[in-house]
Design an enzyme around this catalytic site. Sequence first.
Site, mmCIF file in Angstrom:
data_model
loop_
_atom_site.group_PDB
_atom_site.id
_atom_site.type_symbol
_atom_site.label_atom_id
_atom_site.label_comp_id
_atom_site.label_asym_id
_atom_site.label_seq_id
_atom_site.Cartn_x
_atom_site.Cartn_y
_atom_site.Cartn_z
ATOM 1 C CG HIS A 1 5.110 4.010 11.588
ATOM 2 N ND1 HIS A 1 4.275 4.633 10.855
ATOM 3 C CD2 HIS A 1 5.281 4.865 12.741
ATOM 4 C CE1 HIS A 1 3.941 5.914 11.155
ATOM 5 N NE2 HIS A 1 4.666 6.050 12.374
ATOM 6 C CG ASP B 1 6.189 -3.912 4.763
ATOM 7 O OD1 ASP B 1 6.154 -2.907 5.751
ATOM 8 O OD2 ASP B 1 6.194 -4.050 3.617
HETATM 9 C C1 GDG Z 1 7.526 1.820 7.206
HETATM 10 C C2 GDG Z 1 7.029 0.462 7.612
HETATM 11 C C3 GDG Z 1 4.694 1.102 7.153
HETATM 12 C C4 GDG Z 1 9.475 4.060 -2.509
HETATM 13 N N1 GDG Z 1 10.153 4.156 -3.359
HETATM 14 C C5 GDG Z 1 10.235 5.442 -4.004
HETATM 15 C C6 GDG Z 1 9.202 5.993 -3.142
HETATM 16 N N2 GDG Z 1 8.621 5.189 -2.179
HETATM 17 C C7 GDG Z 1 7.789 5.274 -1.203
HETATM 18 C C8 GDG Z 1 6.468 4.653 -1.410
HETATM 19 C C9 GDG Z 1 5.725 4.659 -0.117
HETATM 20 C C10 GDG Z 1 6.970 4.508 0.585
HETATM 21 O O1 GDG Z 1 8.212 4.982 -0.063
HETATM 22 C C11 GDG Z 1 7.279 3.161 1.426
HETATM 23 O O2 GDG Z 1 6.319 2.991 2.376
HETATM 24 P P1 GDG Z 1 6.196 1.477 2.819
HETATM 25 O O3 GDG Z 1 4.841 1.811 3.702
HETATM 26 O O4 GDG Z 1 5.812 0.695 1.904
HETATM 27 O O5 GDG Z 1 7.610 1.150 3.511
HETATM 28 P P2 GDG Z 1 8.419 1.595 4.605
HETATM 29 O O6 GDG Z 1 9.321 2.713 4.185
HETATM 30 O O7 GDG Z 1 9.380 0.471 5.012
HETATM 31 O O8 GDG Z 1 7.635 2.295 5.971
HETATM 32 C C12 GDG Z 1 5.737 0.194 6.575
HETATM 33 C C13 GDG Z 1 5.225 2.677 6.669
HETATM 34 O O9 GDG Z 1 6.119 2.850 7.751
HETATM 35 C C14 GDG Z 1 4.026 3.676 7.532
HETATM 36 O O10 GDG Z 1 3.820 3.286 8.714
HETATM 37 O O11 GDG Z 1 3.428 0.932 6.004
HETATM 38 O O12 GDG Z 1 5.238 -1.128 7.161
HETATM 39 O O13 GDG Z 1 7.908 -0.472 7.329
HETATM 40 O O14 GDG Z 1 5.050 5.642 0.057
HETATM 41 O O15 GDG Z 1 5.753 5.151 -2.445
HETATM 42 N N3 GDG Z 1 8.628 7.418 -3.067
HETATM 43 C C15 GDG Z 1 9.281 8.146 -4.072
HETATM 44 N N4 GDG Z 1 10.232 7.698 -4.984
HETATM 45 C C16 GDG Z 1 10.680 6.366 -4.786
HETATM 46 O O16 GDG Z 1 11.440 5.841 -5.704
HETATM 47 N N5 GDG Z 1 8.827 9.145 -4.226
#
Ligand code: GDG
Length: 474
Positions: A157, A365
Amino acid sequence: MSRLIVVSNRVNPPADSGVGTAGGLAMALAAALREDKGLWFGWSGQTVEQYTGQMSMQKVGGVTVALLDLEEQDQQEYYNGYANRTLWPLFHYRPDLVSYERSFDEGYERVNTRFAETLLPLIGPDDLIWVQDYHLIPLARELRKRGVKNRIGFFLHIPWPARRILSTLPRHAELVEAMFSYDLIGFQTEDDVEAFTDYAVHDAQAVLSKDGVVHAWGQAAHVKAFPIGIDADDFAETLKSERAELFHRTMLKSQGGRKMLLGVDRLDYSKGLEERFTAYETLLANNPGMHGHLFLLQIATRSRDEVDAYQDLRARLDNLSGKINGAYATIDWVPLRYVNRPYRRDELAGIYRAADIGLVTPLRDGMNLVAKEYVAAQDPSNPGVLVLSQFAGAAETMKDALIVNPLSREDVSEAIHRGLTMPLAERKRRWESLFHNVQTNDVGRWRDDFVACLKAADLHPTEDTDLTPLAVGE
Ligand code: GDG
């Protein structure tokens, strides 16, 4: 009949699609497994005094899960150690933040062995096994040692680093060799595939064949990019919920006609939060006419609190946000709303919709699902503008965002300015193309493409056929 077994470090399917606060990986996997008769296996997140190898099976949010408890030492060496103090910073191009101790390595191997031993009796002859992320790279090797012949796939990921960065890791060759026990290795982007094959060719004398198979260490694996997406239909439903609409209205009221820039991130140094705040400060410094007419809402939920680099980052962000507000706030305007508490998914959907600019500026990322959620939440008749880092995997396909270098405060500040003054017709044109991409390349497609490729992958070990060497990147 063959089942899909997903294995990941943490198993936390959201109890209900709308209300959870689960992260990107959890949302994606739950969506992928809900309609399948699959099994999700991993660590419960709990530690026990003495490891027993016993697991508990339960049904959570329509998904069957099998949970394993680990020991405190496992948590320290494997999770807080090798996974989050060694591999995470290294794979995000931060060798300066890497700490490596041999005990981390030992903990990582031990936990992967424990996973393999516990999972072994659950595996049926035709099951497909799909291992997630950097915590579990050696798992297939451990399963193979125990006689598992099933097809096993791996998806990373996070980014795969350039080979010169990877080679700073002690025993890097063993880590990469372990990946060749998988039949299929999936990455987020073509860039990651290229970085991986570059390492394999130069450091492990690998040979690439025309069908996307990489041969090294006398083994072979299919290597391919599978860009992850969001569950677009579920998100659209969430957006229509009462709570999302309430939060949308509340946000608009609280904006009082001001433009809103929005960041939503885990509090992590890879997300470029300090650089984002500094770019915003530059925007304020260069545009006094904007004062009082906009604000930045940054939601940054706390993450990996036990790791010192995260505590240091929190302290620096507290400082920086205080400094910006101290310098620019007036009695009736706060330029930066910096919030550490998490919001429910439906609440977040409403907040996204109210934002004029989505600021997604990580320094590195794997993909970044926030960029996709922001686009999915927009009003088609008056969409906001996505400002997206060139170093997010999402930038490879979301080309109609305003793509920026997050390290340049001027670049980011100018893109925000451009977004705020962009004519409606251009905003619509860009958004339509981005939305189309988010809808078509959703999490269902990611799952289906990966599983189809895994089903089609040759059983391990592969025969060395069609070894026509190709140049890297071909
Ligand atoms: C890893 C990789 C890759 C955030 N704050 C809240 C909340 N979130 C949710 C967002 C989003 C998720 O968390 C974050 O996803 P990301 O993709 O931005 O980043 P990582 O957590 O680092 O994920 C990344 C991912 O895996 C999938 O393969 O895209 O590159 O690092 O969904 O909405 N959700 C809620 N409250 C919050 O305050 N409910």
